[in-house]
Scaffold this motif. Structure first.
Motif, PDB file in Angstrom:
ATOM      1  N   THR B 391       4.635  -3.169  -7.986  1.00 14.35           N
ATOM      2  CA  THR B 391       3.863  -2.049  -8.553  1.00 14.35           C
ATOM      3  C   THR B 391       2.690  -2.533  -9.402  1.00 14.35           C
ATOM      4  N   LEU B 392       2.823  -3.746  -9.964  1.00 15.42           N
ATOM      5  CA  LEU B 392       1.778  -4.242 -10.878  1.00 15.42           C
ATOM      6  C   LEU B 392       0.397  -4.330 -10.210  1.00 15.42           C
ATOM      7  N   PRO B 393       0.279  -5.056  -9.068  1.00 12.96           N
ATOM      8  CA  PRO B 393      -1.058  -5.134  -8.454  1.00 12.96           C
ATOM      9  C   PRO B 393      -1.577  -3.786  -7.969  1.00 12.96           C
ATOM     10  N   LEU B 394      -0.653  -2.894  -7.565  1.00 12.97           N
ATOM     11  CA  LEU B 394      -1.083  -1.572  -7.094  1.00 12.97           C
ATOM     12  C   LEU B 394      -1.690  -0.775  -8.247  1.00 12.97           C
ATOM     13  N   ALA B 395      -0.989  -0.810  -9.398  1.00 20.19           N
ATOM     14  CA  ALA B 395      -1.498  -0.092 -10.574  1.00 20.19           C
ATOM     15  C   ALA B 395      -2.795  -0.731 -11.066  1.00 20.19           C
ATOM     16  N   PHE B 396      -2.792  -2.056 -11.121  1.00 19.35           N
ATOM     17  CA  PHE B 396      -3.944  -2.778 -11.682  1.00 19.35           C
ATOM     18  C   PHE B 396      -5.201  -2.564 -10.841  1.00 19.35           C
ATOM     19  N   SER B 397      -5.073  -2.667  -9.523  1.00 21.54           N
ATOM     20  CA  SER B 397      -6.268  -2.538  -8.681  1.00 21.54           C
ATOM     21  C   SER B 397      -6.838  -1.124  -8.750  1.00 21.54           C
ATOM     22  N   TYR B 398      -5.951  -0.120  -8.770  1.00 19.84           N
ATOM     23  CA  TYR B 398      -6.467   1.247  -8.873  1.00 19.84           C
ATOM     24  C   TYR B 398      -7.071   1.490 -10.255  1.00 19.84           C
ATOM     25  N   HIS B 399      -6.379   0.968 -11.285  1.00 23.65           N
ATOM     26  CA  HIS B 399      -6.873   1.108 -12.658  1.00 23.65           C
ATOM     27  C   HIS B 399      -8.287   0.514 -12.771  1.00 23.65           C
ATOM     28  N   ILE B 489       4.766   0.676  -0.804  1.00 23.43           N
ATOM     29  CA  ILE B 489       3.473   0.068  -1.152  1.00 23.43           C
ATOM     30  C   ILE B 489       2.343   0.792  -0.423  1.00 23.43           C
ATOM     31  N   ILE B 490       2.551   1.035   0.872  1.00 20.88           N
ATOM     32  CA  ILE B 490       1.515   1.717   1.669  1.00 20.88           C
ATOM     33  C   ILE B 490       1.272   3.126   1.118  1.00 20.88           C
ATOM     34  N   ALA B 491       2.353   3.825   0.787  1.00 21.39           N
ATOM     35  CA  ALA B 491       2.214   5.205   0.291  1.00 21.39           C
ATOM     36  C   ALA B 491       1.445   5.242  -1.024  1.00 21.39           C
ATOM     37  N   VAL B 492       1.808   4.343  -1.940  1.00 22.46           N
ATOM     38  CA  VAL B 492       1.148   4.351  -3.257  1.00 22.46           C
ATOM     39  C   VAL B 492      -0.318   3.961  -3.123  1.00 22.46           C
TER      40      VAL B 492
END
Lengths: 200, 519
Positions: B391-399, B489-492
């Motif tokens: 979840t970390l890279p997903l949150a970070f990249s969108y952030h 991961i794909i969904a998020v």
């Protein structure tokens, strides 16, 4: 000043800005005012002063509250406008609306005072005001619809508010905390000294 | 005013990238074991000859850090002064622009390069330190702290998580970001909290357990390419005095009680540099590592940290949702149903809770499915905490992609505010100002779109790397066993990408709060 800025811009750029404006025009209307939060706006097409505006929602109604000027001063006459329309069909409310005002400062008497009952004119309730003193006030608009009483409070700031309150409270809390910790520390050290002296 | 979203073309490119990478990972997961054998390369900055004098100076001298602290503190005090005394028009007051458009957005960008460096110059901690432990001279210092051990319930990131949810509520629900006055009050409140915590508990309990910004920076720093680590692990292994942990007469101990010889993750490192200065063997230095190495390999799973990371993902996406045009309509309709009025805070709070429950519930579900389909008997908690790093890279990249929008589009002309930081006598900006800002962005809009698309690809790529390694460690080595988490991961990322492609409402545009009651 606004027109001066545009004169300096090359025609091509100007066209692009106009194009962007035309693209944004539909989203502008919905995005400029977010429900429940005041906005400050300047009507660039007329000489009216800046205004403070709040859109809010209560029961069956959307309400828009505007204050002219945006930053009223003591002794200066101002005006507030209220628009009320039904959420379901957009019909304007057309009964009477009563305005009252009270103090919104700590340790002060609220001194509630009715400043007028207004009728709708061209879809707008207009209420004039003059305040003698700086301060934070709450304006209350009251009306009845469908047998339900509606009471809506809006903030109104007259003049410049004092900044010393929050800073004073923050510093006071810190100083109180540090002095308490220091006294506690001294007691603890004293207790330890006495204990070690007894043990010796 | 809204910002245009990512064009469809870029969206399609990112979606294709995600699809191809997903197919690749399903095909390659079984060969993960061979890939873990290749050695990891670290570059110790103090070993680079050309950088040696500079690194040595930065490591040993107190002045560079002190100077930076003073500069940041000066800006912080300006924010408080301008917020309390300046104009309430958010675009014309330096308090709101500096805090929310530049600092809050830029902070996330800084982590990408410098990890948790912000914590080293944090003005909340600087002020709290100076209040509680003012140094009279180098060796002698006054200590007003009771130095109590924090209670057990506090020694986790749960307090920081609560603070983070509270900060989000204040930021997006109450609208602190649009009020210079409330921005200043919030700044003061955190100084008070940091000072009182330091006055009561030992070390830096506020930074360690309570600070929502510090913990966010800490978790995201697992993805950063920089770290403070021992130069030679053997020196630490043989060390018996542990000055990094215990401190010396002149240098304080590690404020978050880390032992450098055993440090495997940046999460609680505040980059203060005490360990560098106190180490008698000069064995601690900054080093470069592969980006996200820690999230992929070395960070250890913990239950409370897993919840923080999941909440970080949920709240980051929630930020995006509240800036969508449909959000206002949804909340208004919901408010009518439940009889909410005014600023619709009850409805907003409900939306906030839902936004946290949905991704956390979804993640729990995929963990449960993973547990069911894996042949090994793995405990739910083990998969939950072990795989949460995706979840970390997903949150970070969108952030990052989201904040770049604010920073690049809304910070244009921010330097002008220094001529009149309080915005005294200023009028609200006309609509044309926002349009001109869009037109005079620091980089072109196309370049911004490219960076945003690349960031979304980067986040997905790192998440896939985390998935592969962490799944391998949990002995989930088949395509089927990693599929549920891969779908998550794909969904998020797909949802975040969709949000990026929508028009986004500007951060600053309104002010103050109305009070509404219904009789």
């Amino acid at each position: 000043m606004f027109s001066d800025v545009f004169v300096k811009i090359k025609t091509q750029r100007f066209k692009l800005v106009l194009f962007m404006l035309s693209l944004c025009i539909t989203t502008e209307l919905s995005a400029h005012h977010v429900l429940g939060r005041p906005a400050y706006s300047l009507n660039e097409d007329s000489n009216t002063p800046p205004s403070m505006q709040i859109e809010t929602q209560i029961g069956e109604y959307y309400l828009t509250y505007m204050v002219f000027p945006a930053f009223p001063k003591p002794g200066e006459s101002g005006r507030l406008n209220v628009y009320a329309s039904r959420i379901d069909n957009g019909d304007t409310y057309d009964g009477d609306m009563t305005f009252s005002v009270r103090n919104d400062e700590w340790l002060k008497d609220d001194n509630r005072e009715i400043i007028g009952t207004q009728q709708v004119y061209d879809g707008v309730y207009r209420q004039g005001f003059i305040f003698k003193e700086n301060g934070s006030y709450i304006v209350t608009a009251e009306f009845q619809s469908g047998g339900e009483p509606y009471v809506i409070d809006f903030p109104l700031e007259i003049g410049q508010s004092s900044s010393m309150g929050p800073v004073g409270i923050a510093l006071g809390t810190i100083v109180f905390g540090l002095i308490s910790a220091n006294l506690f520390q001294r007691k603890r050290l004293m207790r330890e000294k006495i204990r070690s002296a007894r043990e010796d | 005013m809204t910002h245009p979203g990512l064009p469809d073309l870029w969206g399609i490119i990112v979606y294709c990238f995600m699809l191809l990478l997903s197919l690749w990972v399903l095909y390659k997961q079984s060969s993960m074991g061979d890939e873990t054998k290749s050695p990891i390369k670290f570059i110790c900055l103090s070993n680079i000859n050309s950088l040696k004098p500079l690194i040595r100076y930065l490591n040993k001298s107190v002045w560079p850090l002190l100077t930076l602290k003073l500069i940041v503190l000066m800006f912080f005090l300006l924010v408080i002064y301008a917020g309390l005394n300046g104009t309430p028009i958010p675009q014309k007051n330096i308090a709101t622009v500096l805090t929310w458009n530049i600092w809050w957005a830029g902070l996330i960008v800084s982590i990408f390069f410098l990890g948790s460096s912000w914590c080293a110059v944090c003005p909340w901690d600087t002020l709290a330190n100076w209040f509680v432990k003012p140094r009279l001279w180098f060796k002698y210092k006054i200590n007003n702290s009771l130095e109590l051990t924090p209670p057990k319930w506090m020694r986790s990131v749960w307090p920081a998580l609560l603070m983070f949810v509270g900060l989000t509520w204040l930021e997006l629900g109450v609208g602190v970001t649009t009020s210079p006055y409330w921005t200043a009050l919030l700044s003061l409140l955190i100084v008070v909290l940091a000072t009182l915590t330091l006055a009561i508990f030992k070390n830096k309990a506020f930074c360690h357990y309570v600070c929502p910004v510090g913990r966010t920076v800490g978790f995201y720093s697992q993805l950063a390419p920089t770290e403070l680590r021992p130069i030679d692990d053997d020196v630490c292994a043989k060390c018996t005095t542990m000055e990094c942990y215990n401190g010396t007469d002149a240098i304080d101990a590690c404020p978050t009680q880390l032992v450098m010889g055993k440090l495997t993750q940046n999460t609680y490192c505040t980059s203060c540099g005490n360990c560098v200065k106190s180490c008698p063997g000069d064995n601690i230095s900054w080093r470069l590592r592969p980006q996200s190495y820690e999230a992929i390999n070395s960070a250890r799973p913990r239950w409370d940290e897993a919840w923080f990371m999941l909440s970080l993902l949920a709240l980051t996406s929630f930020h995006g949702v509240t800036m969508m045009e449909f959000w206002e309509g949804w909340i208004s309709e919901f408010a009518q149903r439940i009889g909410d009025s005014g600023q619709l805070l009850s409805s907003f709070s409900f939306g906030l809770i839902v936004s946290m429950v949905v991704p956390i519930g979804l993640y729990s579900l995929v963990v449960l499915v993973t547990q069911k389909i894996s042949k090994k008997k793995l405990h739910f908690k083990k998969i939950f905490t072990g795989m949460v790093f995706v979840t970390l890279p997903l949150a970070f990249s969108y952030h990052l992609a989201h904040n770049l929008n604010h920073m690049i589009r809304e910070s244009v002309g921010a330097s002008q505010l220094f001529y009149n930081p309080l915005g005294l006598g200023e009028n609200p900006p006309p609509l044309s100002d926002s349009l001109l800002k869009e037109y005079n962005m620091i980089i072109s809009q196309d370049a911004l779109f490219i960076v945003q698309a690349l960031l979304m690809m980067f986040g997905f790529w790192i998440a896939i790397k985390v998935l592969r390694y962490r799944a391998y460690k949990l002995t989930l080595n088949t395509a089927v066993s990693i599929s549920p988490i891969l779908i998550f991961i794909i969904a998020v990322n797909g949802f975040n990408l969709w949000m990026l492609s929508q028009p986004m409402i500007m951060r600053i545009g309104m002010c103050i709060t109305p009070i509404v009651t219904v009789n």
